[in-house]
Write an enzyme that holds these catalytic residues in place. Structure first.
Site, PDB file in Angstrom:
ATOM      1  N   ASP A 105     -39.754  -6.195  12.016  1.00 51.43           N
ATOM      2  CA  ASP A 105     -39.596  -5.236  10.906  1.00 51.43           C
ATOM      3  C   ASP A 105     -39.042  -3.913  11.430  1.00 51.43           C
ATOM      4  OD1 ASP A 105     -40.502  -3.612   8.385  1.00 51.43           O
ATOM      5  OD2 ASP A 105     -40.985  -5.684   7.885  1.00 51.43           O
ATOM      6  N   ASP A 110     -34.261  -3.939   3.156  1.00 52.51           N
ATOM      7  CA  ASP A 110     -35.198  -3.001   2.537  1.00 52.51           C
ATOM      8  C   ASP A 110     -34.442  -1.849   1.868  1.00 52.51           C
ATOM      9  OD1 ASP A 110     -37.636  -1.926   1.868  1.00 52.51           O
ATOM     10  OD2 ASP A 110     -38.406  -1.813   3.913  1.00 52.51           O
ATOM     11  N   MET A 111     -35.119  -1.108   1.020  1.00 49.47           N
ATOM     12  CA  MET A 111     -34.537   0.068   0.339  1.00 49.47           C
ATOM     13  C   MET A 111     -35.725   0.912  -0.116  1.00 49.47           C
ATOM     14  SD  MET A 111     -33.736   1.786  -2.522  1.00 49.47           S
ATOM     15  CE  MET A 111     -34.102   0.822  -3.972  1.00 49.47           C
ATOM     16  N   ASP A 168     -45.746  -4.387  -1.416  1.00 51.35           N
ATOM     17  CA  ASP A 168     -46.341  -3.986  -0.143  1.00 51.35           C
ATOM     18  C   ASP A 168     -47.840  -4.215  -0.164  1.00 51.35           C
ATOM     19  OD1 ASP A 168     -44.148  -3.290   1.269  1.00 51.35           O
ATOM     20  OD2 ASP A 168     -44.338  -1.128   0.984  1.00 51.35           O
TER      21      ASP A 168
HETATM   22  C1  DGJ Z   1     -41.251  -0.945   3.172  1.00 50.27           C
HETATM   23  C2  DGJ Z   1     -41.472  -2.425   3.129  1.00 50.27           C
HETATM   24  O1  DGJ Z   1     -41.897  -2.805   1.859  1.00 50.27           O
HETATM   25  C3  DGJ Z   1     -42.463  -2.828   4.199  1.00 50.27           C
HETATM   26  O2  DGJ Z   1     -42.752  -4.185   4.113  1.00 50.27           O
HETATM   27  C4  DGJ Z   1     -41.895  -2.469   5.533  1.00 50.27           C
HETATM   28  O3  DGJ Z   1     -40.760  -3.226   5.781  1.00 50.27           O
HETATM   29  C5  DGJ Z   1     -41.582  -0.986   5.561  1.00 50.27           C
HETATM   30  N1  DGJ Z   1     -40.761  -0.585   4.462  1.00 50.27           N
HETATM   31  C6  DGJ Z   1     -40.905  -0.620   6.852  1.00 50.27           C
HETATM   32  O4  DGJ Z   1     -40.510   0.688   6.864  1.00 50.27           O
END
Ligand code: DGJ
Length: 731
Positions: free
Chosen positions: A367, A479-480, A541
């Site tokens: 990640d 991701d964003m 998350d």
């Molecule tokens: C937000 C994501 O939803 C998480 O799972 C993780 O990848 C973080 N960003 C990393 O900054």
């Protein structure tokens, strides 16, 4: 099947179980006559059209006919300024500032199959026989503008797709202030509106409200479809439940600002419009240019919400997602985010990988934190080259070692973003979205790259190309993590999304073997638009099993299990600090794309054994879960228990999840789960424990065993109980 009644100029679109009838009215505009359960085709539907003899009260009407006021009629794609006062489907401003328009019918064409939408995601067909499309042409001669309305009926589905295209064939510069993808007028308002609302870490919670006279709407102005509202709503009759009754689902295949607007007027009629959010939207439509709206999808059912959801599930699985991964079973992944956050190095990761491999994981995902100087969330977005202090052999070295260990390697990117503290910002400070002379807001310490620019798009593509070229990357988490704030002009959010789609189209077609998972701080961009490019989404998350019951239940209303990333994580849970058993964490995560966010190095021997079992069980049932038909039985929004079932196509196998949030005193024997979707005549073996016919299981149900807590010596809480039932046909 699409019919046209020449004499009355009526169109009748018949899906598998629904009909949609509209006509050309006497003023040349399109009127709507019927939408609902399938009816037989007739050569004349003019009796569906009610027109009062004379105008009643203070209404605006046509000069030549006092009974003809658009206020009275259901319309197909209503305009502004010609006697209808409800919200229009579109608004065009001419050079004089007028926003009145009058698009009249010019003709139609019907063809087999479905054409692609230029630059936008949309559902598709594999053979022309699957669908039929109607394209209607309307024209406003004063504006010198044409409007094309397109409708596709999938013969074997209860699905209708729609879109609109404006074409300025004249010389004056027009401005589109509103261009919705669909408008649907319904004759009454005896509906409840279901929508999926929330925020970070509690996405897509089901909300239900009764329609009332006036406007009710959900929208996003954040530049992304958002965690707060989802571009998907349902109108259902008050007596409709999961298993019976009428409902209409509306989904927008779009990932940016949207509006789903429901207006009930003074005649109790309902108008639904859905499309790009007109708030802060404007688009220059200069002479010779055209504008294409995103696709909207409508589904109708008269057999309850489970069947409505299944209509969307199978459509998305079969005719929205694309590429190699669409039909492939998805790997069980282990992600290092909650295990290490930014604190890792190659050795630590490889130790995790070796242990994970032994436990049965198939894909290791690295990640955030592997690039630039990123040791927290304050720097380096944009610098997509490996941090050699943490990873001395780079991504290439790490990925190759992981492959040698027998696992696949996946990598996190956040390509749309930039940190001020980065090499990229030093080189291209002008690439940021913002308004000159104004201070910019921060979001998670970062800024947004201006994806409306082709040079920025190409930069992102080249960065990904570089990483893919050097290392065996099997999976990408895209991701964003922030929304748009300072926006220069009303066309920017849409241009950004078009830019994003261009990047995704290029990358995903160039690397078809890579499995892409989209993410936006979890489920902040969980929409049909993203699914066209990336066939799974990090749902939230929040990995707490109890919150996940609601998130996954709500999400399942519009999206299939195959698309929902669902992981087992640490205790105490990092989002809620709740302590739940390993059982319930695994059982909830089974109903999605299963994975872990835990450091396997901290497991003891007993835990190892358990994890191996959980993984083996998911592997045995993965096909059933990812490609079966999903039914909601009990809702976490209504009570203490939730239950779900997923059944395979020939109904020979099923998996039931039963979840009880709080322990109940003296519950008796009535805690039963009444199953759905089975074959009543098939005999099933349940958990290798007992045998029962489908009809027994769907009427008598299965009893959920209650723990004997009065005499329990166990110090564990009896809250958060769960049980999985596996059903197998006995032949
Ligand atoms: C937000 C994501 O939803 C998480 O799972 C993780 O990848 C973080 N960003 C990393 O900054």
């Amino acid at each position: 099947m699409i019919n046209f009644n020449e004499k009355n100029r009526e169109f009748h679109l018949q899906g598998k179980n629904f009909s949609y009838v509209f006509n050309v009215m006497q003023n040349g505009q399109l009127g709507q006559l019927y939408f609902g359960k399938k009816i037989r085709h007739r050569e004349d539907f003019s009796h569906f059209f009610y027109k009062p003899e004379v105008g009643i009260g203070i209404i605006a009407h046509y000069e030549e006919d006092p009974g003809f006021s658009l206020e009275y009629f259901k319309q197909e794609y209503p305009s502004y300024g010609t006697t209808d006062f409800r919200k229009p489907a579109f608004e065009i401003e001419d050079e004089n500032g007028s926003r009145v328009s009058n698009f009249v019918y010019k003709g139609y064409r019907i063809y087999k199959g479905k054409e692609k939408l230029q630059g936008l995601p949309a559902t598709y067909v594999l053979s022309e026989e699957e669908a039929e499309t109607l394209e209607i042409t309307l024209e406003d001669e004063v504006l010198e503008c044409r409007l094309y309305l397109t409708y596709t009926i999938f013969n074997e589905r209860d699905i209708l797709t729609r879109n609109a295209r404006f074409e300025n064939y004249g010389k004056q510069n027009l401005k589109l202030n509103r261009a919705m993808s669909l408008s649907l007028d319904l004759p009454n308002y005896n509906y409840e509106m279901l929508h999926f609302s929330g925020a970070w870490a509690r996405e897509r919670h089901l909300k239900t409200r009764k329609l009332e006279v006036g406007s009710q709407y959900i929208d996003s102005t954040r530049g992304a479809s958002s965690a707060h509202q989802n571009p998907f709503i349902i109108l259902k009759r008050p007596n409709t439940d999961e298993d019976m009754g009428e409902a209409i689902g509306f989904s927008l295949v779009y990932s940016g600002n949207f509006l789903a607007h429901v207006e009930v007027d003074h005649f109790d009629a309902t108008r639904v419009t859905m499309g790009i959010n007109p708030f802060d939207f404007s688009w220059n439509l200069n002479g010779g240019e055209s504008f294409q709206t995103p696709e909207a999808i409508i589904s109708f059912t008269s057999t309850g919400l489970n069947s409505l959801s299944q209509n969307f599930h199978s459509l998305y699985r079969e005719r929205l997602m694309r590429g190699e991964w669409k039909e492939k079973e998805r790997p069980i992944l282990i992600n290092n985010w909650e295990a290490t956050y930014f604190d890792f190095n190659e050795e630590k990761l490889l130790n995790m990988v070796r242990k994970a491999k032994k436990l049965g994981f198939e894909l290791f995902v690295l990640d955030d934190g592997w690039f630039g100087k990123r040791n927290d969330d304050k720097s380096s977005l944009g610098d997509w080259f490996p941090n050699l202090e943490k990873l001395p052999n780079g991504i290439k070295g790490l990925a190759e070692k992981i492959e040698t260990e027998g696992m696949k390697f996946g990598l996190w990117f956040e390509p749309e973003m930039i940190s001020k503290e980065s090499e990229l910002y030093k080189k291209h400070p002008d690439w940021i979205l913002g308004v000159k002379g104004r201070k910019l807001s921060l979001g998670r310490n970062q800024y947004i790259l201006d994806l409306s620019r082709e040079d920025v798009q190409n930069y992102i593509i080249s960065v990904l190309d570089e990483r893919f070229a050097e290392a065996p990357i099997s999976y990408v988490k895209w991701d964003m993590n922030r929304n748009m704030t300072e926006i220069t002009y009303g066309d920017l959010p849409h241009k950004y999304i078009l830019g994003l789609y261009r990047i995704l189209e290029k990358i995903t077609t160039k690397y078809p073997h890579v499995l892409f998972e989209s993410c936006a701080s979890g489920g902040g961009r969980f929409d049909a638009g993203m699914l066209y490019y990336m066939p799974q989404v990090w749902t939230s998350d929040d990995t707490d099993a109890i919150v996940r019951l609601k998130v996954q239940h709500g999400t399942s209303m519009g999206y299939p299990l195959l698309t929902m990333g669902a992981h087992v994580s640490d205790i105490l849970n990092h989002q809620t600090a709740r302590k739940t058993s390993l059982d319930i964490r695994n059982h909830v995560a089974y109903f999605g794309n299963f994975g872990y966010e835990l450091n396997p190095l901290i497991f003891d021997e007993e835990m190892d054994k358990k994890v191996i079992k959980y993984l083996d069980f998911y592997k045995e049932n993965r096909k059933l879960i990812q490609f079966g038909d999903f039914y909601r039985i009990e809702s976490p929004f209504e009570g203490n228990t939730t239950s779900w079932i997923v059944v395979n196509k020939d109904k020979s196998e099923a998996l039931v999840g039963y979840f009880q949030i709080l322990a109940e005193p003296n519950p008796g024997y009535n805690k039963k789960v009444i199953l759905k979707g089975l074959d009543p005549d098939k005999k099933y073996l349940v958990n290798d424990e007992f045998e029962a016919y489908g009809d027994e299981l769907m009427n008598m149900g299965i009893v959920f065993p209650q723990p004997d807590r009065y005499f329990s010596k166990d110090s564990e809480t009896q809250d958060f109980q769960s049980k999985i039932f596996k059903l197998k046909e006995i032949k």
